[in-house]
Design a protein around this motif. Structure first.
Motif, short mmCIF file in Angstrom:
data_model
loop_
_atom_site.label_atom_id
_atom_site.label_comp_id
_atom_site.label_asym_id
_atom_site.label_seq_id
_atom_site.Cartn_x
_atom_site.Cartn_y
_atom_site.Cartn_z
N ILE A 1 29.36 10.01 -18.14
CA ILE A 1 28.82 9.90 -19.50
C ILE A 1 29.02 8.49 -20.03
O ILE A 1 28.09 7.88 -20.59
CB ILE A 1 29.50 10.93 -20.43
N ARG A 2 30.22 7.95 -19.85
CA ARG A 2 30.49 6.61 -20.34
C ARG A 2 29.63 5.56 -19.61
O ARG A 2 29.15 4.60 -20.22
CB ARG A 2 31.98 6.28 -20.20
N ASP A 3 29.45 5.76 -18.33
CA ASP A 3 28.64 4.82 -17.56
C ASP A 3 27.18 4.85 -18.02
O ASP A 3 26.54 3.80 -18.15
CB ASP A 3 28.73 5.15 -16.07
N CYS A 4 26.66 6.04 -18.28
CA CYS A 4 25.29 6.16 -18.76
C CYS A 4 25.13 5.54 -20.14
O CYS A 4 24.12 4.87 -20.44
CB CYS A 4 24.86 7.63 -18.80
N HIS A 5 26.14 5.72 -20.98
CA HIS A 5 26.07 5.14 -22.32
C HIS A 5 26.05 3.62 -22.25
O HIS A 5 25.28 2.96 -22.95
CB HIS A 5 27.26 5.61 -23.14
N GLN A 6 26.89 3.04 -21.39
CA GLN A 6 26.96 1.59 -21.30
C GLN A 6 25.73 0.98 -20.64
O GLN A 6 25.28 -0.09 -21.02
CB GLN A 6 28.23 1.20 -20.53
N SER A 7 25.19 1.68 -19.65
CA SER A 7 24.04 1.14 -18.92
C SER A 7 22.70 1.51 -19.55
O SER A 7 21.69 0.86 -19.30
CB SER A 7 24.06 1.64 -17.47
N GLY A 8 22.70 2.56 -20.35
CA GLY A 8 21.45 3.01 -20.97
C GLY A 8 20.61 3.91 -20.08
O GLY A 8 19.53 4.33 -20.48
N ARG A 9 21.11 4.22 -18.90
CA ARG A 9 20.33 5.09 -18.01
C ARG A 9 20.55 6.56 -18.37
O ARG A 9 21.58 6.93 -18.95
CB ARG A 9 20.71 4.86 -16.55
N ALA A 10 19.60 7.39 -18.01
CA ALA A 10 19.70 8.81 -18.31
C ALA A 10 20.63 9.51 -17.32
O ALA A 10 20.75 9.10 -16.16
CB ALA A 10 18.31 9.45 -18.26
N MET A 11 21.29 10.56 -17.80
CA MET A 11 22.09 11.40 -16.91
C MET A 11 21.14 12.20 -16.02
O MET A 11 20.04 12.59 -16.46
CB MET A 11 22.92 12.39 -17.74
N VAL A 12 21.54 12.46 -14.78
CA VAL A 12 20.73 13.35 -13.95
C VAL A 12 20.74 14.72 -14.61
O VAL A 12 21.73 15.14 -15.23
CB VAL A 12 21.26 13.42 -12.51
N LYS A 13 19.63 15.44 -14.52
CA LYS A 13 19.46 16.67 -15.30
C LYS A 13 20.57 17.70 -15.09
O LYS A 13 21.05 18.29 -16.08
CB LYS A 13 18.10 17.30 -15.01
N PRO A 14 21.02 17.97 -13.88
CA PRO A 14 22.09 18.97 -13.73
C PRO A 14 23.35 18.60 -14.50
O PRO A 14 23.99 19.47 -15.10
CB PRO A 14 22.34 18.99 -12.22
N LEU A 15 23.72 17.31 -14.51
CA LEU A 15 24.91 16.89 -15.24
C LEU A 15 24.68 16.91 -16.74
O LEU A 15 25.56 17.26 -17.52
CB LEU A 15 25.34 15.50 -14.78
N HIS A 16 23.46 16.53 -17.15
CA HIS A 16 23.11 16.58 -18.57
C HIS A 16 23.19 18.02 -19.09
O HIS A 16 23.78 18.28 -20.16
CB HIS A 16 21.70 16.02 -18.77
N ASP A 17 22.65 18.94 -18.33
CA ASP A 17 22.68 20.35 -18.73
C ASP A 17 24.12 20.88 -18.76
O ASP A 17 24.48 21.67 -19.64
CB ASP A 17 21.83 21.19 -17.78
N LYS A 18 24.91 20.46 -17.79
CA LYS A 18 26.31 20.89 -17.75
C LYS A 18 27.06 20.38 -18.97
O LYS A 18 27.83 21.14 -19.60
CB LYS A 18 26.97 20.37 -16.47
N ALA A 19 26.85 19.12 -19.31
CA ALA A 19 27.53 18.54 -20.47
C ALA A 19 27.08 19.21 -21.76
O ALA A 19 27.89 19.45 -22.66
CB ALA A 19 27.27 17.04 -20.53
N LEU A 20 25.79 19.55 -21.85
CA LEU A 20 25.30 20.25 -23.03
C LEU A 20 25.96 21.63 -23.16
O LEU A 20 26.29 22.07 -24.26
CB LEU A 20 23.78 20.42 -22.97
N GLY A 21 26.13 22.29 -22.02
CA GLY A 21 26.78 23.59 -22.05
C GLY A 21 28.21 23.50 -22.55
O GLY A 21 28.66 24.33 -23.36
N LEU A 22 28.94 22.48 -22.12
CA LEU A 22 30.31 22.29 -22.58
C LEU A 22 30.36 21.88 -24.05
O LEU A 22 31.27 22.28 -24.79
CB LEU A 22 31.01 21.24 -21.71
N PHE A 23 29.37 21.12 -24.48
CA PHE A 23 29.27 20.76 -25.89
C PHE A 23 29.08 22.02 -26.75
O PHE A 23 29.74 22.18 -27.79
CB PHE A 23 28.11 19.79 -26.11
#
Length: 433
Positions: free
Chosen positions: A165-187
């Motif tokens: 998450i921190r790497d994506c925020h710093q680089s501006g690149r999107a999270m791969v969808k499985p990880l994005h969905d996982k993070a949303l679930g934890l949120f």
């Protein structure tokens, strides 16, 4: 569980001229556990005193003798000679002794290298209403809050996800969808349970299954908060006003006026009559206050609109519980009217954990920006959305009027940017500057 306060405790301990340390925070945010664990792991000798249970310690510091002699008598109470260079004293619930708080000046100025840490659930309230001589400049203050989203992910063993998450925020690149969905679930799980350590520990033990979450944990925290409202008060009337303000916050977050209204607390209520009650709640750490600004200029504090503010609860799980929102509706991402204020309250607490002052902008036409960041490059607006819809006339109005260096939009979408607006997923709010 890993807490960010621990790193600050290590920084304090590395300072050879360290002052006594005072940890301030609401009840049940993890102060005692975190400080206790740190002291056990980093000092050869450790002496813990909870002043709720140790009336003898409080009585000692009330005696009319100098503090040096009080320390000698403290050794007698302990029953052994103390190697002060290798020892640490942890005075918990120190608000029970104003005399001991005043004595912290002695520990700070003494040539003997005392290591002293203190904490208390309503310490912030007590300090605001201190009657003795407070040792100004002789104490280091640290604030502790419920676990933020990053600490929550750590509790689930998701250090790798945090790094991504921190790497994506710093680089501006999107999270791969499985990880994005996982993070949303934890949120979404976090919205259900909040960040109180006991609640986090329990939901982690059932691997995030909100159907097995013990709702009684949040209910007991609220009950303990309500019982605290009769402590360190000026009058019984003030206690009832404290409880009335606290009880009205969940419904008032949905006010169309965009501000907290005392008239909705009690019939014919006036702000001047509730000022001390409001100060009690903010000092206790049980609520957050966000002030409205008329013109977004630096410093924002200089442009606050008198009498216009919002109040948030200190934990999204408590707010969700108070609003009787079903965890299943959050996990299934069901659309409902109060979802927006729950998400907004979540961001208010994430910003507080980052030590970012809360403020918002609202104009005469009811255009509103949820939060503002006062950064070296200028004022940056933050818009919060509970879903994925990016449309916002308020943000458009703000950008056209004030031309900020950029804007931030927090919602359930992936990382990205376009037209001067940076999109950050809600689960990555801990990455904000």
């Amino acid at each position: 569980m890993q807490r960010k306060l621990t790193a600050k405790l290590h920084q304090w301990n590395k300072n050879p001229q360290k002052k006594p340390l005072m940890v301030i925070g609401a009840r049940q945010v993890g102060k005692t556990y975190t400080v206790d664990e740190f002291c056990r792991q980093n000092f050869a000798e450790y002496y813990y005193f909870n002043l709720f249970d140790r009336a003898d310690i409080a009585a000692l510091f009330k005696e009319d003798i100098n503090t040096k002699d009080k320390v000698k008598r403290l050794e007698l109470i302990i029953g052994e000679s103390v190697d002060f260079e290798r020892a640490v004293f942890f005075f918990d619930e120190i608000q029970e002794s104003e005399e001991l708080i005043s004595a912290l000046k002695f520990f700070a100025e003494s040539p003997t290298p005392y290591n002293v840490v203190c904490a208390g659930s309503l310490l912030g309230v007590k300090l605001r209403r201190f009657t003795k001589s407070f040792p100004v400049g002789k104490v280091e203050l640290l604030s502790m809050y419920p676990m933020d989203m990053e600490e929550y992910l750590w509790a689930f063993g998701e250090e790798g996800l945090v790094h991504e998450i921190r790497d994506c925020h710093q680089s501006g690149r999107a999270m791969v969808k499985p990880l994005h969905d996982k993070a949303l679930g934890l949120f979404r799980t976090y919205l259900c349970t909040g960040g109180m350590p006991e609640a986090v520990q329990q939901i982690a033990s059932v691997e995030g299954d909100v159907l097995r979450f013990q709702e009684a944990i949040l209910e007991n925290i609220v009950i303990s908060y309500l019982s605290d409202m009769n402590k360190y008060i000026l009058t019984s009337m003030e206690a009832s006003r404290i409880e009335a303000i606290y009880g009205s916050i969940p419904s008032q977050l949905n006010n169309k006026s965009g501000k907290f209204q005392f008239a909705k607390v009690a019939k014919s209520a006036r702000s001047r009559n509730y000022e001390s009650a409001l100060n009690w709640l903010t000092s206790s750490g049980m609520i957050r206050i966000s002030n409205a600004v008329e013109i977004p200029k630096m410093p924002l504090k200089g442009y606050e609109k008198d009498g216009y503010f919002k109040l948030y609860l200190n934990d999204p799980g408590i707010l969700r519980h108070q609003l009787n929102i079903r965890p299943a509706d959050i996990m299934l991402d069901v659309a409902f009217e109060l979802k927006g204020i729950l998400t907004e309250n979540y961001i208010a607490n994430q910003l507080t954990a980052l030590d970012i002052p809360l403020c918002y902008w609202r104009n005469a036409d009811q255009a509103e920006i949820d939060f503002l960041l006062d950064l070296p490059g200028g004022i940056v607006p933050i818009e919060v959305k509970s879903g994925q819809n990016k449309k916002s006339s308020s943000l458009k109005t703000y950008i056209e009027t004030y031309k900020p260096p950029y804007a931030i939009r927090l919602l359930q979408r992936n990382f990205g940017s376009a037209n001067g607006i940076i999109t950050i997923p809600l689960y990555a709010a801990f990455c904000l500057p």
